[in-house]
Design an enzyme around this catalytic site. Structure first.
Site, PDB file in Angstrom:
ATOM      1  N   GLY A 165      -1.075  34.358  56.800  1.00 27.48           N
ATOM      2  CA  GLY A 165      -0.353  34.197  58.065  1.00 27.48           C
ATOM      3  C   GLY A 165       1.011  33.535  57.934  1.00 27.48           C
ATOM      4  O   GLY A 165       1.600  33.131  58.931  1.00 27.48           O
TER       5      GLY A 165
ATOM      6  N   ASN B 110      -8.944  42.084  59.363  1.00 27.69           N
ATOM      7  CA  ASN B 110      -9.636  40.928  59.944  1.00 27.69           C
ATOM      8  C   ASN B 110      -8.900  40.535  61.229  1.00 27.69           C
ATOM      9  O   ASN B 110      -7.802  39.998  61.168  1.00 27.69           O
ATOM     10  CB  ASN B 110      -9.608  39.776  58.921  1.00 27.69           C
TER      11      ASN B 110
ATOM     12  N   GLU C 107      -7.568  35.299  48.342  1.00 27.28           N
ATOM     13  CA  GLU C 107      -6.614  35.012  49.409  1.00 27.28           C
ATOM     14  C   GLU C 107      -6.019  33.618  49.203  1.00 27.28           C
ATOM     15  O   GLU C 107      -6.645  32.609  49.568  1.00 27.28           O
ATOM     16  CB  GLU C 107      -7.314  35.021  50.762  1.00 27.28           C
TER      17      GLU C 107
ATOM     18  N   GLU D 263     -10.190  30.028  56.723  1.00 24.58           N
ATOM     19  CA  GLU D 263     -10.167  29.410  58.064  1.00 24.58           C
ATOM     20  C   GLU D 263     -11.544  28.850  58.418  1.00 24.58           C
ATOM     21  O   GLU D 263     -11.646  27.832  59.091  1.00 24.58           O
ATOM     22  CB  GLU D 263      -9.670  30.430  59.100  1.00 24.58           C
TER      23      GLU D 263
ATOM     24  N   HIS E  51     -14.134  32.843  54.517  1.00 24.77           N
ATOM     25  CA  HIS E  51     -12.688  32.888  54.799  1.00 24.77           C
ATOM     26  C   HIS E  51     -12.158  31.462  54.845  1.00 24.77           C
ATOM     27  O   HIS E  51     -12.842  30.552  55.324  1.00 24.77           O
ATOM     28  CB  HIS E  51     -12.454  33.604  56.136  1.00 24.77           C
TER      29      HIS E  51
ATOM     30  N   SER F 294      -0.695  37.915  53.994  1.00 29.96           N
ATOM     31  CA  SER F 294       0.585  38.479  54.430  1.00 29.96           C
ATOM     32  C   SER F 294       0.845  39.897  53.917  1.00 29.96           C
ATOM     33  O   SER F 294       1.986  40.265  53.622  1.00 29.96           O
ATOM     34  CB  SER F 294       1.740  37.546  54.043  1.00 29.96           C
TER      35      SER F 294
ATOM     36  N   LYS G 254      -9.701  38.279  63.271  1.00 28.92           N
ATOM     37  CA  LYS G 254      -9.860  36.852  63.601  1.00 28.92           C
ATOM     38  C   LYS G 254     -10.263  36.716  65.079  1.00 28.92           C
ATOM     39  O   LYS G 254     -10.924  37.603  65.611  1.00 28.92           O
ATOM     40  CB  LYS G 254      -8.583  36.078  63.289  1.00 28.92           C
TER      41      LYS G 254
HETATM   42  C1  PEP Z   1      -6.552  36.952  56.559  1.00 27.26           C
HETATM   43  O1  PEP Z   1      -6.781  36.490  57.661  1.00 27.26           O
HETATM   44  O2  PEP Z   1      -7.480  37.131  55.769  1.00 27.26           O
HETATM   45  C2  PEP Z   1      -5.171  37.271  56.199  1.00 27.26           C
HETATM   46  C3  PEP Z   1      -4.935  37.698  54.988  1.00 27.26           C
HETATM   47  O3  PEP Z   1      -4.216  37.100  57.173  1.00 27.26           O
HETATM   48  P1  PEP Z   1      -2.694  37.638  57.112  1.00 27.26           P
HETATM   49  O4  PEP Z   1      -2.732  39.043  56.618  1.00 27.26           O
HETATM   50  O5  PEP Z   1      -2.222  37.529  58.519  1.00 27.26           O
HETATM   51  O6  PEP Z   1      -1.957  36.756  56.162  1.00 27.26           O
END
Ligand code: PEP
Length: 254
Positions: free
Chosen positions: A175, A12, A169, A101, A99, A214, A14
């Site tokens: 992040g 992803n 998630e 976000e 997601h 992460s 973003k």
């Molecule tokens: C994500 O944006 O879905 C995500 C898991 O980000 P990251 O891997 O940077 O934690």
């Protein structure tokens, strides 16, 4: 991993990526060789501005392309939005919905997410539906209750292992460099699997359950081998082909 489920790793991007990062997509396409593509489905979700060129770069390779969000309607007066039909018209095959976000930045509710997942199906896309608890909910021991409610309300009737993928998630792991322990991830994924099987029976047994938060080359081998973890949704580490491919390479040897 789950026996008989082909894993999937989705990157992803973003709100990152302009034309000068297309070389990374080209490298990902190259890295998704026939042997690796037998072992997993590799997907990259660039911003909408790069979708069409991404599908052109990925054509006839093992790399698949997805979008990061869609509007629930097929077309109309929704300035700035992108419909699932438009995404499919760019020849993408997947779309992330719900997601955290989007849930936070755009106040998206479970019911919005459900409508978006239905829009994905209408357009022939596979929906990657994200769910996850906050740190406060995790600390309060509410993770399972929160996830169960999100699963019930975000996943529409008619979900199958062909049209839907679930991404767990934890919001606090996205992040941040923090991840739940492997034992916690295994317990949550077992819980989610049970919920899916109770609701959907056979398709729930076969539905891919991704872990996201992460994931990076240094922890991928440990995280991706956990029972009922059928791949990963990767944010930051998906921007560089070398890192995304190194995560995917975990599956070459299994
Ligand atoms: C994500 O944006 O879905 C995500 C898991 O980000 P990251 O891997 O940077 O934690």
């Amino acid at each position: 991993m789950t026996p008989d489920i082909k894993p999937l790793v989705a990157g992803n991007w973003k709100m990152n990526g302009q034309r000068d990062q297309l070389d990374q997509l080209a490298l990902m396409s190259k890295g998704a060789d026939a042997e690796l593509s037998q072992k997993l489905d590799m997907v990259v979700c660039p911003p909408a501005t790069l979708l069409y060129v991404a599908t052109a770069l990925a054509e006839d390779t093992g790399l698949h392309v997805g979008a990061q969000d869609c509007h629930a309607n097929a077309s109309g007066a929704h300035t700035g939005d992108v419909s699932a039909e438009m995404i499919a018209d760019c020849l993408a095959e997947y779309c992330i919905v719900g997601h955290s976000e989007r849930r936070t930045d755009h106040n998206e509710s479970d019911s919005d997410v459900r409508s978006k997942a239905q829009a994905c199906w209408r357009a022939g896309l596979t929906a990657i539906i994200c769910i996850g608890e906050t740190e406060a909910q995790y600390d309060a021991g509410q993770a399972e209750a929160v996830l169960s409610a999100q699963l019930q309300a975000s996943v529409p009737e008619g979900a199958t292992d062909q049209n839907t993928i679930i991404a767990y998630e934890p919001v606090w792991a996205i992040g941040t460099g923090k991840t739940p322990s492997p034992e916690d991830i295994e317990a949550i994924h077992a819980f989610l699997r049970n919920e899916l099987v109770e609701r959907l029976q056979g398709p729930g047994e076969r539905m891919r359950l991704l872990y996201g938060g992460s994931v990076k080359p240094s922890n991928a081998a440990e995280l991706l081998m956990i029972n009922n973890v059928d791949g990963a949704l990767v944010g930051g580490a998906s921007l560089k082909a070398e890192d995304l491919l190194s995560i995917c390479e975990v599956y070459r040897k299994v």
